[in-house]
Scaffold this motif. Structure first.
Motif, PDB file in Angstrom:
ATOM      1  N   LYS A   1     -35.973 -25.438 -46.495  1.00  0.00           N
ATOM      2  CA  LYS A   1     -35.358 -26.814 -46.601  1.00  0.00           C
ATOM      3  C   LYS A   1     -35.724 -27.684 -47.825  1.00  0.00           C
ATOM      4  CE  LYS A   1     -35.268 -30.691 -43.246  1.00  0.00           C
ATOM      5  NZ  LYS A   1     -35.806 -31.448 -42.164  1.00  0.00           N
ATOM      6  N   ASP A   2     -34.548 -28.144 -48.248  1.00  0.00           N
ATOM      7  CA  ASP A   2     -34.618 -29.164 -49.502  1.00  0.00           C
ATOM      8  C   ASP A   2     -34.999 -28.613 -50.785  1.00  0.00           C
ATOM      9  OD1 ASP A   2     -34.104 -31.497 -47.663  1.00  0.00           O
ATOM     10  OD2 ASP A   2     -36.303 -31.533 -47.294  1.00  0.00           O
ATOM     11  N   TYR A   3     -35.000 -27.097 -50.748  1.00  0.00           N
ATOM     12  CA  TYR A   3     -35.462 -26.569 -52.069  1.00  0.00           C
ATOM     13  C   TYR A   3     -34.325 -25.480 -52.335  1.00  0.00           C
ATOM     14  CZ  TYR A   3     -40.231 -28.357 -52.632  1.00  0.00           C
ATOM     15  OH  TYR A   3     -41.251 -29.167 -53.011  1.00  0.00           O
ATOM     16  N   HIS A   4     -33.939 -25.099 -53.414  1.00  0.00           N
ATOM     17  CA  HIS A   4     -32.980 -24.272 -53.728  1.00  0.00           C
ATOM     18  C   HIS A   4     -33.786 -23.381 -54.845  1.00  0.00           C
ATOM     19  CE1 HIS A   4     -31.815 -27.000 -56.879  1.00  0.00           C
ATOM     20  NE2 HIS A   4     -31.527 -26.143 -57.528  1.00  0.00           N
ATOM     21  N   ILE A   5     -33.293 -22.111 -54.976  1.00  0.00           N
ATOM     22  CA  ILE A   5     -33.739 -21.071 -56.155  1.00  0.00           C
ATOM     23  C   ILE A   5     -32.785 -21.367 -57.509  1.00  0.00           C
ATOM     24  CG2 ILE A   5     -33.866 -18.994 -56.981  1.00  0.00           C
ATOM     25  CD1 ILE A   5     -34.249 -17.817 -54.013  1.00  0.00           C
TER      26      ILE A   5
END
Length: 631
Positions: A196-200
């Motif tokens: 949640k709220d992060y991306h690679i």
């Protein structure tokens, strides 16, 4: 055997359209060699991948490129070498000549005798002059085996090999199908995130504990001493694509030659540095380093040549414990194993992953053949047994294009396990019974594992020797008239007692085209025509378009008058034939290709000489028309 009056190039073009389907009899030999005046022995290299590419980037990996190919043939008892040929940049699925003229005498090959053959593509050493024993022991070392093709690695080639036995027959023209399989194992890693709220934002990777040395040919006695690279200290960026939800999925493709290991420390692994970014950059990036085994640690401790090992890693939480538990379950990692290329032996233990491989999934059975005899051209292997009698459906399409379901057309379809191995997880599927009549019988069935985890649909087409299909003419809306176009096609190109199967020429009207389509009644001129020249000009200017059941357009350009034999064939097939309406040709005479007109039709409804144009179907048109029945 009667002489075939065949334009070889035209007939091969017609037959080549089934290249994506396996032909009946499990043979890739070109049937035009039978009765042809040519005398030639050839071999055809094939790289038949079993897995369909899902990532566009993989299309550019050049895994099928053939730079060179060595081909050897040996006498079975003395191992004396009879053929020693090297081909530069051979084309896949294109025959290469091994001998011509009186090749059996010049190559010292005897009809009825089986000879061992060995083929190697892209070897980095010369195999010319090597004995059978030297070939079987030959090895190859590739320090860059791990590197995928790229602009910086544009000379990447994959070592491939094939060996088997071929029996020389009495035919003057023969072709040896050579199924090449890769010596490497392919490793694929897919990394995605649901944090949640992060991306690679970025993934860097390297492969450790991989093997760079292999025997050129597969066999029980692997003589290559493994050359294991524990760490090449080379980091590479992972490619990425977006899934259906728009999320980035990072992908790694790498390779190793076959290898075995004993401990966690020595097993092949992909080390991945995965960088996570916060949605508005208000928090620092988070870097996770993952050591990912290329196959389930609880499975066999080996990589086999010509297999694909896939790892799917889904990071759900940033605090996920990414340490690999080699004695328990790791919920964020899922492994799968599949055979890479058709050919060679199949020996695999599937770890905990479920898998099912069926080959081929498209099969053509063509008359003449013994329809009541078992046909075991479909192989399967899986992580567990499959159901013995799969769900099946048989159907055909009538003269109005309507689908008629008749499961009796499917005949008998039974799965049989290979009793020569220790489990029931591999075998063949037997298909036989019920000869098709007048048109193609379409059959599909579902191969399923007994645990219900995997299934594979298989499509089969049964061809009569002569058959008809139909498509709808476009450009007219009169629903009360038959606006369909009917084909007449031959599944084999052997001559009959009365005509030859060939592309018509000015020299010979005693021919029937291997595949032609008849202009629709609704769009054709139904008044008599006074001369052959007028009829010929009419067909030269004739135009008609059609569409298949799948909505594919057919722009049928290039029409001609039918030959006398083609008119006979149309009239004979429309008499009591469910595939062609009995009122297709109603005229007393029809103008023909040779400048004359057909024989009188005794039960004609209209007096005089009429015109009905025909069009020689192209391979692309045939494929669309025959594929319209595949569901």
């Amino acid at each position: 055997m009667k002489k075939l009056y065949i334009d070889i190039r035209f007939a091969k073009c017609i037959l080549a359209l089934t290249a994506g389907w396996l032909m009946a009899g499990c043979s890739a030999e070109d049937e035009l060699g039978n009765g042809s005046a040519a005398q030639q022995l050839s071999m055809t290299p094939m790289v038949n991948d079993l897995q369909t590419t899902r990532v566009k980037e993989e299309e550019n990996l050049h895994e099928k490129t053939l730079s060179s190919l060595d081909f050897k043939m040996f006498e079975p008892t003395s191992s004396e070498r009879r053929i020693d040929s090297l081909f530069d940049a051979p084309a896949e699925n294109k025959a290469e000549e091994l001998g011509s003229g009186n090749w059996k005498e010049s190559l010292n090959l005897q009809s009825g005798q089986s000879y061992a053959f060995y083929a190697a593509a892209n070897a980095n050493q010369s195999l010319q002059g090597k004995s059978l024993d030297e070939l079987q022991k030959a090895t190859q070392k590739d320090d860059d085996i791990w590197m995928p093709y790229s602009t910086d690695n544009s000379k990447k080639l994959f070592l491939m090999s094939s060996h088997g036995s071929y029996k020389i027959t009495e035919k003057a023209e023969q072709n040896i199908p050579v199924e090449l399989v890769r010596a490497a194992a392919k490793i694929k890693l897919n990394i995605s995130s649901t944090v949640k709220d992060y991306h690679i934002s970025d993934v860097q990777w390297k492969l450790i504990n991989y093997n760079t040395n292999t025997t050129i040919f597969a066999g029980a006695d692997q003589t290559a001493t493994p050359s294991i690279i524990s760490d090449n200290n080379t980091w590479s960026p992972a490619a990425f694509a977006k899934d259906e939800k728009g999320n980035k999925v990072f992908t790694v493709t790498t390779y190793s030659y076959s290898t075995q290991w004993e401990t966690q420390e020595t097993m092949p692994q992909i080390v991945a540095k995965v960088n996570f970014k916060y949605k508005d950059d208000s928090k620092k990036d988070t870097l996770k380093v993952l050591n990912i085994p290329v196959r389930d640690p609880q499975g066999d401790k080996k990589l086999d040549r010509n297999y694909i090992y896939t790892v799917n890693a889904v990071i759900k939480y940033l605090d996920t414990n990414t340490h690999i538990d080699y004695d328990g379950d790791t919920d964020y990692l899922k492994w799968a194993i599949a055979k890479w290329t058709q050919g060679g032996d199949t020996y695999v233990k599937g770890d905990k992953a479920s898998f099912l491989v069926v080959y081929p999934t498209q099969l053509d059975l063509k008359d003449p053949m013994d329809w009541g005899t078992a046909n075991q051209c479909i192989d399967w292997f899986a992580s567990c047994p499959i159901f013995q009698q799969p769900e099946k459906e048989g159907y055909y399409f009538d003269k109005y294009g309507k689908k008629i379901v008749d499961n009796n057309l499917a005949g008998q379809i039974i799965s049989q396990s290979d009793k020569s191995v220790s489990d029931d997880n591999r075998g063949k599927i037997d298909i036989h019974g019920n000869k098709p009549e007048n048109t193609i019988s379409y059959i599909n069935f579902l191969v399923k594992t007994i645990d219900g985890s995997k299934s594979q649909k298989v499509n089969v087409r049964k061809y009569p020797a002569i058959y008809s299909l139909n498509v709808e003419s476009t450009g007219t809306k009169n629903q009360y008239q038959n606006k369909r176009l009917y084909t007449i096609q031959h599944s084999v190109t052997k001559s009959s007692n009365t005509y030859s199967v060939a592309k018509p020429s000015d020299k010979n009207d005693n021919t029937v085209s291997p595949a032609f389509i008849i202009a629709s009644t609704i769009n054709s001129r139904l008044q008599s025509i006074g001369s052959n020249d007028e009829a010929k000009k009419y067909c030269e200017q004739y135009k008609e378009k059609a569409k298949t059941r799948k909505g594919e357009d057919l722009d049928l350009s290039g029409w001609r008058l039918p030959t006398k034999e083609e008119v006979k064939k149309i009239i004979s097939l429309q008499s009591g034939n469910n595939a062609i309406p009995n009122d297709l040709l109603q005229g007393e005479y029809y103008w023909t290709f040779d400048g004359d007109k057909s024989e009188e039709q005794s039960n004609a409804n209209y007096n005089g000489a009429f015109v009905r144009c025909v069009h020689d179907l192209t391979p692309d048109e045939i494929e669309k028309i025959e594929d319209q029945g595949i569901e």
